[in-house]
Scaffold this active site. Structure first.
Site, PDB file in Angstrom:
ATOM      1  N   GLY A 230       0.777  -1.305   0.047  1.00 12.58           N
ATOM      2  CA  GLY A 230      -0.081   0.055  -0.067  1.00 12.58           C
ATOM      3  C   GLY A 230       0.957   1.368  -0.030  1.00 12.58           C
TER       4      GLY A 230
ATOM      5  CD  GLU B 204       1.114   0.772   6.993  1.00  8.16           C
ATOM      6  OE1 GLU B 204       1.354   0.625   5.636  1.00  8.16           O
ATOM      7  OE2 GLU B 204       0.829  -0.335   7.938  1.00  8.16           O
TER       8      GLU B 204
ATOM      9  CG  ASP C  30      -8.538   0.707  10.598  1.00  4.57           C
ATOM     10  OD1 ASP C  30      -9.330   1.460  11.168  1.00  4.57           O
ATOM     11  OD2 ASP C  30      -9.320  -0.037  10.061  1.00  4.57           O
TER      12      ASP C  30
ATOM     13  CE  LYS D 242      -9.686   3.144   7.757  1.00  7.46           C
ATOM     14  NZ  LYS D 242     -10.224   2.231   6.985  1.00  7.46           N
TER      15      LYS D 242
ATOM     16  CG  ASP E  25      -5.176  -3.635  -2.137  1.00  9.86           C
ATOM     17  OD1 ASP E  25      -5.000  -3.247  -0.939  1.00  9.86           O
ATOM     18  OD2 ASP E  25      -5.649  -4.899  -2.145  1.00  9.86           O
TER      19      ASP E  25
HETATM   20  P1  5GP Z   1      -4.336  -1.756  11.103  1.00 12.86           P
HETATM   21  O1  5GP Z   1      -3.517  -2.809  11.681  1.00 12.86           O
HETATM   22  O2  5GP Z   1      -3.978  -0.174  11.524  1.00 12.86           O
HETATM   23  O3  5GP Z   1      -5.739  -1.702  11.050  1.00 12.86           O
HETATM   24  O4  5GP Z   1      -4.233  -1.744   9.377  1.00 12.86           O
HETATM   25  C1  5GP Z   1      -3.116  -1.248   8.806  1.00 12.86           C
HETATM   26  C2  5GP Z   1      -3.286  -1.880   7.613  1.00 12.86           C
HETATM   27  O5  5GP Z   1      -4.488  -2.166   7.119  1.00 12.86           O
HETATM   28  C3  5GP Z   1      -2.611  -0.771   6.461  1.00 12.86           C
HETATM   29  O6  5GP Z   1      -1.334  -0.850   6.237  1.00 12.86           O
HETATM   30  C4  5GP Z   1      -3.564  -1.153   5.244  1.00 12.86           C
HETATM   31  O7  5GP Z   1      -2.710  -2.093   4.393  1.00 12.86           O
HETATM   32  C5  5GP Z   1      -4.667  -1.808   5.920  1.00 12.86           C
HETATM   33  N1  5GP Z   1      -5.827  -0.861   5.832  1.00 12.86           N
HETATM   34  C6  5GP Z   1      -6.290  -0.214   6.690  1.00 12.86           C
HETATM   35  N2  5GP Z   1      -7.393   0.619   6.621  1.00 12.86           N
HETATM   36  C7  5GP Z   1      -7.482   0.618   5.298  1.00 12.86           C
HETATM   37  C8  5GP Z   1      -8.568   1.072   4.270  1.00 12.86           C
HETATM   38  O8  5GP Z   1      -9.224   1.764   4.401  1.00 12.86           O
HETATM   39  N3  5GP Z   1      -8.254   0.502   2.925  1.00 12.86           N
HETATM   40  C9  5GP Z   1      -7.306  -0.547   2.651  1.00 12.86           C
HETATM   41  N4  5GP Z   1      -7.281  -1.037   1.316  1.00 12.86           N
HETATM   42  N5  5GP Z   1      -6.205  -1.040   3.389  1.00 12.86           N
HETATM   43  C10 5GP Z   1      -6.566  -0.474   4.662  1.00 12.86           C
END
Ligand code: 5GP
Length: 174
Positions: free
Chosen positions: A44, A99, A103, A131, A159
């Protein structure tokens, strides 16, 4: 037909480019012109890291890691797996993790612990998008581009089931 599931544009090309330039300046100041080992998180952050390093006026080394937390699903599983580890030794180095989006924060929390154990000189985290509503731990990036609502984001390298990475802007999926 790639356009069909795009819900709406959130950030256009000029907004992104401007922010990338600003972030590069902040990062340069933080590392005071010293060499930075930049670690882009695949896939990403591929476009963001490529744009960002071209605005860094200091010595840069580039490496990539690939982690899986979502797989092909739309929600974070919370289980992080390293699919590709670093090629470089980062002990005693200034390290910047780049990164695409944070999220839940679970991926970054895991990665921070993993890299801290490698004894870098300084470890900083940079994310283009955050987010905050989705957060499940205390992680805050050192450099954040934009805060976005809790939507599923695509474009500029990010993606949806391997589609839409080539969009030059950032949008959400319907
Ligand atoms: P986390 O562990 O913070 O929930 O997520 C991190 C990873 O999840 C990010 O590097 C990304 O690859 C993916 N991710 C989080 N939110 C989104 C989103 O809204 N869209 C996409 N495509 N990937 C996300």
């Amino acid at each position: 037909m790639q356009e069909l599931n795009i819900g709406g544009k959130l950030l256009d090309e000029e907004q992104i480019a401007q922010k990338v330039r600003e972030m590069a300046k902040e990062i340069e100041e933080e590392f005071e012109g010293e060499e930075i080992y930049v670690i882009g998180i695949l896939k990403g952050a591929c476009i963001f890291v490529s744009d960002l390093i071209r605005h860094l006026n200091c010595p840069v080394k580039l490496d990539f890691m690939s982690l899986s937390s979502y797989g092909m699903s739309l929600e974070s599983s919370g289980v992080v797996k390293i699919l590709k580890d670093l090629d470089m030794d980062i002990e005693g180095k200034n390290v910047l993790v780049v990164e695409d989006i944070i999220d839940t924060g679970l991926t970054m929390e895991y990665l921070k612990g993993y890299l801290t154990a490698r004894k870098c000189k300084k470890l900083k985290i940079c994310t283009l998008l955050d987010k905050p509503e989705g957060r499940k731990c205390d992680i805050v990036a050192d450099f954040t581009g934009f805060h976005l609502p809790d939507e599923f984001i695509i474009g500029y390298g990010i993606d949806c089931q391997e589609n839409y990475r080539n969009l030059p802007y950032i949008a959400y999926v319907k």
